[in-house]
Design a protein around this motif. Structure first.
Motif, mmCIF file in Angstrom:
data_model
loop_
_atom_site.group_PDB
_atom_site.id
_atom_site.type_symbol
_atom_site.label_atom_id
_atom_site.label_comp_id
_atom_site.label_asym_id
_atom_site.label_seq_id
_atom_site.Cartn_x
_atom_site.Cartn_y
_atom_site.Cartn_z
ATOM 1 N N ALA A 170 53.170 51.538 42.914
ATOM 2 C CA ALA A 170 53.806 52.763 42.437
ATOM 3 C C ALA A 170 55.156 52.510 41.788
ATOM 4 N N SER A 171 55.773 51.342 42.069
ATOM 5 C CA SER A 171 57.053 50.980 41.448
ATOM 6 C C SER A 171 56.869 50.279 40.109
ATOM 7 N N GLY A 172 55.624 50.054 39.721
ATOM 8 C CA GLY A 172 55.352 49.388 38.455
ATOM 9 C C GLY A 172 55.316 47.879 38.542
ATOM 10 N N GLN A 173 55.387 47.311 39.752
ATOM 11 C CA GLN A 173 55.304 45.863 39.926
ATOM 12 C C GLN A 173 53.843 45.446 40.028
ATOM 13 N N ALA A 174 53.545 44.236 39.576
ATOM 14 C CA ALA A 174 52.194 43.692 39.664
ATOM 15 C C ALA A 174 52.133 42.660 40.777
ATOM 16 N N LEU A 175 51.055 42.692 41.531
ATOM 17 C CA LEU A 175 50.794 41.717 42.583
ATOM 18 C C LEU A 175 49.450 41.083 42.277
ATOM 19 N N CYS A 176 49.422 39.757 42.214
ATOM 20 C CA CYS A 176 48.184 39.037 41.929
ATOM 21 C C CYS A 176 47.852 38.114 43.085
ATOM 22 N N TRP A 177 46.573 37.928 43.358
ATOM 23 C CA TRP A 177 46.153 37.025 44.419
ATOM 24 C C TRP A 177 44.830 36.382 44.049
ATOM 25 N N GLY A 178 44.546 35.284 44.742
ATOM 26 C CA GLY A 178 43.412 34.430 44.440
ATOM 27 C C GLY A 178 43.955 33.029 44.227
ATOM 28 N N PRO A 179 43.201 32.134 43.581
ATOM 29 C CA PRO A 179 43.681 30.763 43.420
ATOM 30 C C PRO A 179 44.814 30.683 42.403
ATOM 31 N N ASP A 185 35.401 32.707 48.297
ATOM 32 C CA ASP A 185 35.620 31.263 48.299
ATOM 33 C C ASP A 185 36.986 30.864 47.762
ATOM 34 N N ALA A 186 37.646 31.712 46.986
ATOM 35 C CA ALA A 186 38.983 31.412 46.473
ATOM 36 C C ALA A 186 40.019 32.382 47.049
ATOM 37 N N ARG A 187 39.680 32.996 48.174
ATOM 38 C CA ARG A 187 40.550 33.965 48.852
ATOM 39 C C ARG A 187 40.856 35.184 47.983
ATOM 40 N N GLN A 188 39.966 35.484 47.047
ATOM 41 C CA GLN A 188 40.182 36.609 46.164
ATOM 42 C C GLN A 188 39.993 37.962 46.853
ATOM 43 N N ASN A 189 39.433 37.966 48.056
ATOM 44 C CA ASN A 189 39.277 39.223 48.792
ATOM 45 C C ASN A 189 40.383 39.450 49.814
ATOM 46 N N ASP A 190 41.273 38.486 49.962
ATOM 47 C CA ASP A 190 42.361 38.595 50.929
ATOM 48 C C ASP A 190 43.523 39.373 50.311
ATOM 49 N N VAL A 191 43.392 40.683 50.303
ATOM 50 C CA VAL A 191 44.424 41.538 49.719
ATOM 51 C C VAL A 191 45.723 41.325 50.506
ATOM 52 N N PRO A 192 46.809 41.035 49.820
ATOM 53 C CA PRO A 192 48.084 40.791 50.521
ATOM 54 C C PRO A 192 48.515 42.005 51.342
ATOM 55 N N SER A 236 46.608 50.910 40.401
ATOM 56 C CA SER A 236 45.436 50.331 39.749
ATOM 57 C C SER A 236 45.166 48.942 40.308
ATOM 58 N N VAL A 237 43.935 48.477 40.098
ATOM 59 C CA VAL A 237 43.536 47.122 40.468
ATOM 60 C C VAL A 237 42.516 46.653 39.438
ATOM 61 N N THR A 238 42.573 45.355 39.118
ATOM 62 C CA THR A 238 41.598 44.767 38.203
ATOM 63 C C THR A 238 41.206 43.385 38.724
ATOM 64 N N SER A 239 39.954 43.013 38.498
ATOM 65 C CA SER A 239 39.430 41.738 38.991
ATOM 66 C C SER A 239 39.221 40.770 37.842
ATOM 67 N N GLY A 240 39.665 39.523 38.054
ATOM 68 C CA GLY A 240 39.373 38.440 37.123
ATOM 69 C C GLY A 240 38.257 37.590 37.701
ATOM 70 N N TYR A 241 38.039 36.430 37.138
ATOM 71 C CA TYR A 241 36.928 35.589 37.570
ATOM 72 C C TYR A 241 37.000 35.301 39.069
ATOM 73 N N VAL A 242 38.115 34.793 39.575
ATOM 74 C CA VAL A 242 38.301 34.562 41.013
ATOM 75 C C VAL A 242 39.694 34.994 41.452
ATOM 76 N N HIS A 243 40.236 36.018 40.834
ATOM 77 C CA HIS A 243 41.542 36.538 41.225
ATOM 78 C C HIS A 243 41.573 38.042 40.969
ATOM 79 N N ASN A 244 42.594 38.688 41.456
ATOM 80 C CA ASN A 244 42.790 40.125 41.256
ATOM 81 C C ASN A 244 44.262 40.383 40.997
ATOM 82 N N CYS A 245 44.559 41.476 40.326
ATOM 83 C CA CYS A 245 45.926 41.935 40.137
ATOM 84 C C CYS A 245 45.949 43.443 40.350
ATOM 85 N N ALA A 246 47.032 43.904 40.929
ATOM 86 C CA ALA A 246 47.195 45.336 41.171
ATOM 87 C C ALA A 246 48.604 45.745 40.767
ATOM 88 N N MET A 247 48.757 47.012 40.411
ATOM 89 C CA MET A 247 50.077 47.551 40.098
ATOM 90 C C MET A 247 50.428 48.586 41.146
#
Length: 104
Positions: A84-93, A55-62, A71-82
């Protein structure tokens, strides 16, 4: 007027808690993270797959070409992943309807 907690409890009572999702591919996971109504997994191929409520597009992996994640971790309605270059990508609302973004 009901309190925030009473409203949340009322909404939770109306949700079908027996959600089941079949993930066909890949069959091998390196790790899995779960949140309230969605989950994500890091495959042995270093890609991310998310499932459950979207419902908050939290499954729409960029879509990031040739992305390999560590790695990947899930928040309430968002996710963040790291990656191989050490950058973080977050998605959701997020505020101002900004699309997927890299964060440092």
């Amino acid at each position: 007027m009901p309190s925030y907690l009473e409203s949340a409890a009322s909404q939770e009572a109306n949700v079908n808690m027996s959600m089941h999702f079949a993930i066909q591919e890949p069959s091998r996971w390196e790790s899995i993270t779960a949140s309230y109504f969605h989950s994500c997994g890091l495959t042995v191929n270093k890609t991310i797959i998310c499932w459950g409520s979207n419902d908050a597009r939290q499954n729409d992996v960029p879509s990031v070409v040739n992305a390999q994640y560590l790695s990947v971790t899930s928040g309430y309605v968002h996710n963040c992943a790291m990656n191989a270059s050490g950058q973080a990508l977050c998605w959701g609302p997020r505020p101002n309807a900004i699309k997927n973004y890299w964060c440092w």
